[in-house]
Design a protein around this motif. Structure first.
Motif, PDB file in Angstrom:
ATOM      1  N   GLY A 122       0.817  -1.213   0.000  1.00 39.14           N
ATOM      2  CA  GLY A 122       0.000   0.000   0.000  1.00 39.14           C
ATOM      3  C   GLY A 122       0.846   1.257   0.000  1.00 39.14           C
ATOM      4  O   GLY A 122       0.592   2.189  -0.770  1.00 39.14           O
ATOM      5  N   ALA A 123       1.863   1.289   0.835  1.00 31.20           N
ATOM      6  CA  ALA A 123       2.736   2.468   0.922  1.00 31.20           C
ATOM      7  C   ALA A 123       3.521   2.675  -0.374  1.00 31.20           C
ATOM      8  O   ALA A 123       3.660   3.810  -0.852  1.00 31.20           O
ATOM      9  CB  ALA A 123       3.693   2.325   2.101  1.00 31.20           C
ATOM     10  N   MET A 124       4.010   1.584  -0.944  1.00 36.81           N
ATOM     11  CA  MET A 124       4.778   1.702  -2.185  1.00 36.81           C
ATOM     12  C   MET A 124       3.890   2.174  -3.340  1.00 36.81           C
ATOM     13  O   MET A 124       4.298   3.036  -4.122  1.00 36.81           O
ATOM     14  CB  MET A 124       5.461   0.381  -2.523  1.00 36.81           C
ATOM     15  CG  MET A 124       6.605   0.047  -1.578  1.00 36.81           C
ATOM     16  SD  MET A 124       7.369  -1.551  -1.905  1.00 36.81           S
ATOM     17  CE  MET A 124       8.077  -1.263  -3.509  1.00 36.81           C
ATOM     18  N   LEU A 125       2.695   1.623  -3.444  1.00 34.20           N
ATOM     19  CA  LEU A 125       1.789   2.063  -4.509  1.00 34.20           C
ATOM     20  C   LEU A 125       1.378   3.515  -4.306  1.00 34.20           C
ATOM     21  O   LEU A 125       1.299   4.281  -5.267  1.00 34.20           O
ATOM     22  CB  LEU A 125       0.560   1.157  -4.587  1.00 34.20           C
ATOM     23  CG  LEU A 125      -0.419   1.482  -5.714  1.00 34.20           C
ATOM     24  CD1 LEU A 125       0.276   1.477  -7.077  1.00 34.20           C
ATOM     25  CD2 LEU A 125      -1.577   0.508  -5.700  1.00 34.20           C
ATOM     26  N   LEU A 126       1.159   3.908  -3.064  1.00 38.37           N
ATOM     27  CA  LEU A 126       0.832   5.308  -2.779  1.00 38.37           C
ATOM     28  C   LEU A 126       1.968   6.221  -3.242  1.00 38.37           C
ATOM     29  O   LEU A 126       1.729   7.248  -3.885  1.00 38.37           O
ATOM     30  CB  LEU A 126       0.553   5.511  -1.294  1.00 38.37           C
ATOM     31  CG  LEU A 126       0.213   6.934  -0.857  1.00 38.37           C
ATOM     32  CD1 LEU A 126      -1.053   7.435  -1.557  1.00 38.37           C
ATOM     33  CD2 LEU A 126       0.048   7.001   0.653  1.00 38.37           C
ATOM     34  N   ALA A 127       3.200   5.840  -2.951  1.00 36.74           N
ATOM     35  CA  ALA A 127       4.349   6.641  -3.378  1.00 36.74           C
ATOM     36  C   ALA A 127       4.432   6.721  -4.904  1.00 36.74           C
ATOM     37  O   ALA A 127       4.661   7.800  -5.473  1.00 36.74           O
ATOM     38  CB  ALA A 127       5.638   6.048  -2.807  1.00 36.74           C
ATOM     39  N   VAL A 128       4.220   5.590  -5.571  1.00 36.11           N
ATOM     40  CA  VAL A 128       4.262   5.569  -7.040  1.00 36.11           C
ATOM     41  C   VAL A 128       3.146   6.443  -7.619  1.00 36.11           C
ATOM     42  O   VAL A 128       3.368   7.221  -8.554  1.00 36.11           O
ATOM     43  CB  VAL A 128       4.181   4.126  -7.582  1.00 36.11           C
ATOM     44  CG1 VAL A 128       3.938   4.106  -9.080  1.00 36.11           C
ATOM     45  CG2 VAL A 128       5.453   3.361  -7.234  1.00 36.11           C
ATOM     46  N   LEU A 129       1.945   6.329  -7.069  1.00 39.29           N
ATOM     47  CA  LEU A 129       0.825   7.131  -7.569  1.00 39.29           C
ATOM     48  C   LEU A 129       1.043   8.620  -7.326  1.00 39.29           C
ATOM     49  O   LEU A 129       0.698   9.444  -8.171  1.00 39.29           O
ATOM     50  CB  LEU A 129      -0.488   6.663  -6.944  1.00 39.29           C
ATOM     51  CG  LEU A 129      -1.002   5.323  -7.456  1.00 39.29           C
ATOM     52  CD1 LEU A 129      -2.238   4.895  -6.683  1.00 39.29           C
ATOM     53  CD2 LEU A 129      -1.282   5.367  -8.942  1.00 39.29           C
ATOM     54  N   LEU A 130       1.600   8.977  -6.179  1.00 35.37           N
ATOM     55  CA  LEU A 130       1.913  10.386  -5.938  1.00 35.37           C
ATOM     56  C   LEU A 130       2.925  10.892  -6.956  1.00 35.37           C
ATOM     57  O   LEU A 130       2.802  11.999  -7.481  1.00 35.37           O
ATOM     58  CB  LEU A 130       2.429  10.595  -4.514  1.00 35.37           C
ATOM     59  CG  LEU A 130       1.384  10.528  -3.413  1.00 35.37           C
ATOM     60  CD1 LEU A 130       2.054  10.535  -2.039  1.00 35.37           C
ATOM     61  CD2 LEU A 130       0.388  11.660  -3.534  1.00 35.37           C
TER      62      LEU A 130
END
Length: 150
Positions: A122-130
């Motif tokens: 979740g954290a990694m995808l959030l970072a990628v999406l940001l």
């Protein structure tokens, strides 16, 4: 007026793409309670699941909002207001589907690989999406602005 019409049509196309993504994720989420393994979810997973379902419903509603506004404002010569509001709504809906993607990925990883994997995914995808949805467009906008100044 032609420019507003073009902008409106572009916004509708973007909303169609968003709608497809939300529908796929929402459809996936809505099938989960009918799976035998669903009963084994812990409290965190159940809460995350319900938050994702609520976010999917809210995001779907946001995507439908410009159509509703258009129906209400049709033939009132308020195209500029319509395009402006639809632009803001599309940005919020984009954030909603981004968060829905993060939440759904976190849930799937949590259930299949454990809590640490779920939170990490979740954290990694959030970072990628940001990076992709916020930083890249901001950088392109700055570059375009700098190019116009020279």
């Amino acid at each position: 007026m032609e420019k507003l019409d073009r902008n409106w049509m572009e916004l509708l196309q973007e909303l169609r793409v968003l709608q497809t993504g939300v529908q796929i994720l929402a459809g996936f989420l809505l099938t989960l309670p009918f799976q035998s393994r669903f009963a084994t979810l812990d409290d965190f997973q159940t809460t995350l699941y319900l938050a994702n379902v609520a976010l999917a419903a809210l995001t779907t509603s946001l995507i439908l909002l410009p159509v509703s506004v258009h129906r209400r404002l049709f033939r009132l010569h308020l195209r500029a207001a319509l395009v402006s509001s639809a632009d803001r709504i599309a940005k919020v809906a984009l954030a909603g589907i981004g968060l829905l993607s993060v939440g759904t990925s976190a849930l799937v990883f949590d259930v299949t690989a454990g809590r640490t994997a779920g939170l990490t995914a979740g954290a990694m995808l959030l970072a990628v999406l940001l990076l992709l949805l916020v930083y890249v467009p901001s950088r392109l906008r700055r570059q375009a602005g700098e190019g116009q100044m020279t």
